[in-house]
Design a protein around this motif. Structure first.
Motif, PDB file in Angstrom:
ATOM      1  N   ALA A 175       3.017  -2.423  -7.815  1.00  0.00           N
ATOM      2  CA  ALA A 175       3.693  -2.225  -6.451  1.00  0.00           C
ATOM      3  C   ALA A 175       4.309  -3.369  -5.850  1.00  0.00           C
ATOM      4  O   ALA A 175       5.301  -3.448  -5.164  1.00  0.00           O
ATOM      5  N   LEU A 176       3.681  -4.638  -6.090  1.00  0.00           N
ATOM      6  CA  LEU A 176       4.213  -5.947  -5.439  1.00  0.00           C
ATOM      7  C   LEU A 176       5.338  -6.241  -6.280  1.00  0.00           C
ATOM      8  O   LEU A 176       6.360  -6.776  -5.741  1.00  0.00           O
ATOM      9  N   ASN A 177       5.361  -6.032  -7.450  1.00  0.00           N
ATOM     10  CA  ASN A 177       6.875  -6.319  -8.283  1.00  0.00           C
ATOM     11  C   ASN A 177       7.887  -5.660  -7.922  1.00  0.00           C
ATOM     12  O   ASN A 177       8.823  -5.845  -7.734  1.00  0.00           O
ATOM     13  N   ILE A 178       7.435  -4.264  -7.621  1.00  0.00           N
ATOM     14  CA  ILE A 178       8.693  -3.352  -7.012  1.00  0.00           C
ATOM     15  C   ILE A 178       9.025  -3.647  -5.836  1.00  0.00           C
ATOM     16  O   ILE A 178      10.343  -3.885  -5.324  1.00  0.00           O
ATOM     17  N   LEU A 179       8.198  -4.075  -4.801  1.00  0.00           N
ATOM     18  CA  LEU A 179       8.661  -4.625  -3.532  1.00  0.00           C
ATOM     19  C   LEU A 179       9.558  -5.903  -3.631  1.00  0.00           C
ATOM     20  O   LEU A 179      10.334  -5.957  -2.857  1.00  0.00           O
ATOM     21  N   LEU A 180       9.069  -6.640  -4.381  1.00  0.00           N
ATOM     22  CA  LEU A 180       9.709  -8.021  -4.597  1.00  0.00           C
ATOM     23  C   LEU A 180      11.200  -7.903  -5.050  1.00  0.00           C
ATOM     24  O   LEU A 180      12.161  -8.455  -4.632  1.00  0.00           O
ATOM     25  N   GLU A 181      11.397  -7.047  -6.131  1.00  0.00           N
ATOM     26  CA  GLU A 181      12.509  -6.660  -6.600  1.00  0.00           C
ATOM     27  C   GLU A 181      13.356  -6.160  -5.722  1.00  0.00           C
ATOM     28  O   GLU A 181      14.548  -6.192  -5.630  1.00  0.00           O
ATOM     29  N   ALA A 182      12.812  -5.217  -4.893  1.00  0.00           N
ATOM     30  CA  ALA A 182      13.639  -4.462  -3.957  1.00  0.00           C
ATOM     31  C   ALA A 182      14.271  -5.606  -2.836  1.00  0.00           C
ATOM     32  O   ALA A 182      15.099  -5.049  -2.151  1.00  0.00           O
ATOM     33  N   LYS A 183      13.524  -6.804  -2.451  1.00  0.00           N
ATOM     34  CA  LYS A 183      13.582  -7.495  -1.728  1.00  0.00           C
ATOM     35  C   LYS A 183      14.919  -8.373  -2.087  1.00  0.00           C
ATOM     36  O   LYS A 183      15.467  -8.751  -1.137  1.00  0.00           O
ATOM     37  N   PRO A 223       0.785  -1.258   0.016  1.00  0.00           N
ATOM     38  CA  PRO A 223       0.097  -0.059   0.106  1.00  0.00           C
ATOM     39  C   PRO A 223       0.838   1.162  -0.099  1.00  0.00           C
ATOM     40  O   PRO A 223       0.407   2.052  -0.526  1.00  0.00           O
ATOM     41  N   ALA A 224       1.957   1.346   0.694  1.00  0.00           N
ATOM     42  CA  ALA A 224       2.873   2.453   0.815  1.00  0.00           C
ATOM     43  C   ALA A 224       3.250   2.742  -0.605  1.00  0.00           C
ATOM     44  O   ALA A 224       3.328   3.853  -1.070  1.00  0.00           O
ATOM     45  N   ILE A 225       3.658   1.710  -1.275  1.00  0.00           N
ATOM     46  CA  ILE A 225       4.222   2.090  -2.597  1.00  0.00           C
ATOM     47  C   ILE A 225       3.322   2.459  -3.509  1.00  0.00           C
ATOM     48  O   ILE A 225       3.480   3.299  -4.436  1.00  0.00           O
ATOM     49  N   MET A 226       2.182   1.843  -3.293  1.00  0.00           N
ATOM     50  CA  MET A 226       0.942   2.293  -4.310  1.00  0.00           C
ATOM     51  C   MET A 226       0.677   3.853  -3.935  1.00  0.00           C
ATOM     52  O   MET A 226       0.310   4.349  -4.881  1.00  0.00           O
ATOM     53  N   MET A 227       0.624   4.224  -2.708  1.00  0.00           N
ATOM     54  CA  MET A 227       0.232   5.477  -2.403  1.00  0.00           C
ATOM     55  C   MET A 227       1.399   6.383  -3.084  1.00  0.00           C
ATOM     56  O   MET A 227       1.145   7.525  -3.378  1.00  0.00           O
ATOM     57  N   LYS A 228       2.704   6.056  -2.587  1.00  0.00           N
ATOM     58  CA  LYS A 228       3.918   6.835  -3.294  1.00  0.00           C
ATOM     59  C   LYS A 228       3.960   7.251  -4.683  1.00  0.00           C
ATOM     60  O   LYS A 228       4.308   8.217  -5.097  1.00  0.00           O
ATOM     61  N   TYR A 229       3.730   6.094  -5.387  1.00  0.00           N
ATOM     62  CA  TYR A 229       3.993   6.168  -6.864  1.00  0.00           C
ATOM     63  C   TYR A 229       2.666   6.119  -7.667  1.00  0.00           C
ATOM     64  O   TYR A 229       2.547   6.061  -8.764  1.00  0.00           O
ATOM     65  N   LYS A 230       1.434   5.776  -6.865  1.00  0.00           N
ATOM     66  CA  LYS A 230       0.318   5.818  -7.513  1.00  0.00           C
ATOM     67  C   LYS A 230       0.248   4.745  -8.644  1.00  0.00           C
ATOM     68  O   LYS A 230       0.068   5.044  -9.774  1.00  0.00           O
ATOM     69  N   MET A 231       0.459   3.808  -8.223  1.00  0.00           N
ATOM     70  CA  MET A 231       0.488   2.549  -9.025  1.00  0.00           C
ATOM     71  C   MET A 231      -0.461   1.371  -8.602  1.00  0.00           C
ATOM     72  O   MET A 231      -0.909   1.404  -7.526  1.00  0.00           O
ATOM     73  N   SER A 232      -0.464   0.631  -9.525  1.00  0.00           N
ATOM     74  CA  SER A 232      -1.680  -0.559  -9.105  1.00  0.00           C
ATOM     75  C   SER A 232      -0.799  -1.465  -8.150  1.00  0.00           C
ATOM     76  O   SER A 232       0.388  -1.617  -8.220  1.00  0.00           O
ATOM     77  N   PRO A 233      -1.837  -2.580  -7.558  1.00  0.00           N
ATOM     78  CA  PRO A 233      -1.158  -3.345  -6.715  1.00  0.00           C
ATOM     79  C   PRO A 233      -0.252  -4.294  -7.184  1.00  0.00           C
ATOM     80  O   PRO A 233       0.753  -4.646  -6.623  1.00  0.00           O
ATOM     81  N   ASP A 234      -0.465  -4.795  -8.297  1.00  0.00           N
ATOM     82  CA  ASP A 234       0.569  -5.720  -9.059  1.00  0.00           C
ATOM     83  C   ASP A 234       1.789  -5.023  -9.424  1.00  0.00           C
ATOM     84  O   ASP A 234       2.688  -5.505  -9.027  1.00  0.00           O
TER      85      ASP A 234
END
Length: 370
Positions: free
Chosen positions: A29-37, A16-27
């Protein structure tokens, strides 16, 4: 990189934080998070180029030239070879091994021996080595001796005709610079009895000659001008067949005897004589000449002064006598040579060279024919 930096600082980021920050879809945002991990990928440093040692040189193997097999070659098919300087010691040693006597003469020449060369001819390797040390590039000559070898010099087709009937002669065989053939044999009782014999070619030269005693042939490896033409380049006597010297076959001598009976008269002088009316007016001093072949000093000592008016007749008588006592044609003609270029010039007469004196040469040819 933003999410990863926060995760590194302990600030947990979620979808959710990523979605709010970059105004992107959940998918997304999830991809960004997984890549960052995932751990950051550190680019591998560029490989350090090391100097590569050159490969060791591979030695190129040179294929040796095959040795020439002359066992099946005859004098008309010998390979052409470059002329090299004579190796006197090598040639002389081989001839001695066959049982022959040797002597030296000048390089590139067919003459130039010491005055006592007949007596000096030897089978002594120590003496030959000493001569070679004096001059390693002398021509070698093979000398016929009753206790050694007899040499056959063929400038005709005699050998070819003989071998067509009796088969190939397995004897040391040499091709001369003028295209002739030399064969070497051990002496036999018959060859010793016959001695030196020859057949005229009808033009003042020899078709063939058997050189049994104190006559010689130029040995293989030696050099000379073909046909005695000093304007022609030097050529080399070539050993065509290297084998032990056999005893001269009786059939060979018999064939020579038969062939000699067909000896032609000189082409330029066809003469018939009436033997009943023939008067021999040869001077007694000429008949008394017994000089060995090449002993020019002995001929000079036996010859009185010759008057100008009787020069031709006297010369012809002397030449005929020398021929009768088995001098070679070359040495017979050398007797009257006045050329300073010749090794024995001027020893007997200072007159015109016999080749340039038609009358004297004609008389000499008559002597040869008979």
């Amino acid at each position: 990189e933003y999410v990863r930096s926060h995760e590194t600082q302990g600030i947990r980021m979620d979808v959710p934080a990523i979605m709010m920050k970059y105004k992107m879809s959940p998918d997304d945002a999830l991809n960004i998070l997984l890549e960052a991990k995932q751990p950051a990928t550190v680019p591998e440093p560029a490989p350090v180029m090391q100097e590569i040692a050159p490969a060791p040189a591979v030695e190129e193997k040179v294929k040796p030239e095959p040795e020439l097999d002359w066992s099946e070659l005859d004098e008309d098919h010998a390979p052409v070879q470059a002329v090299v300087r004579p190796d006197f010691l090598s040639t002389a040693s081989k001839i001695i091994g066959w049982g022959g006597h040797v002597m030296y003469c000048a390089e590139g020449k067919k003459f130039g021996m010491p005055s006592k060369w007949q007596e000096m001819a030897t089978r002594d390797l120590a003496q030959v080595t000493e001569w070679a040390e004096e001059d390693p590039h002398r021509n070698c000559i093979a000398v016929g001796k009753p206790d050694g070898m007899v040499w056959f010099d063929d400038d005709s087709d005699f050998i070819a005709r003989y071998e067509a009937q009796y088969g190939r002669v397995n004897a040391p065989r040499v091709k001369s610079v003028s295209g002739g053939t030399h064969l070497g044999f051990k002496q036999s009782e018959l060859s010793r009895q016959i001695g030196n014999i020859s057949k005229s070619d009808g033009n003042g030269g020899e078709a063939w000659s058997l050189r049994s005693e104190n006559k010689y042939v130029i040995a293989f490896g030696s050099t000379a001008h073909p046909n005695n033409d000093e304007n022609a380049p030097l050529a080399q006597y070539v050993l065509l067949e290297d084998c032990d010297a056999p005893e001269i076959p009786e059939t060979f001598i018999q064939a020579l005897h038969l062939d000699r009976q067909d000896q032609p008269a000189p082409a330029a002088v066809q003469v018939k004589t009436d033997s009943a009316n023939f008067v021999d007016d040869t001077p007694p001093w000429v008949k008394a000449i017994k000089a060995k072949d090449g002993d020019f000093d002995a001929v000079q000592a036996a010859t009185p002064d010759v008057s100008e008016g009787g020069r031709n007749k006297t010369l012809a008588s002397v030449l005929g006598k020398l021929h009768q006592i088995n001098w070679t044609n070359e040495n017979v003609l050398e007797v009257v040579s006045a050329s300073e270029k010749r090794s024995h010039s001027g020893r007997c007469w200072s007159g015109p060279v016999i080749h340039q004196n038609p009358l004297a040469r004609t008389q000499y040819e008559l002597y040869i024919s008979f």
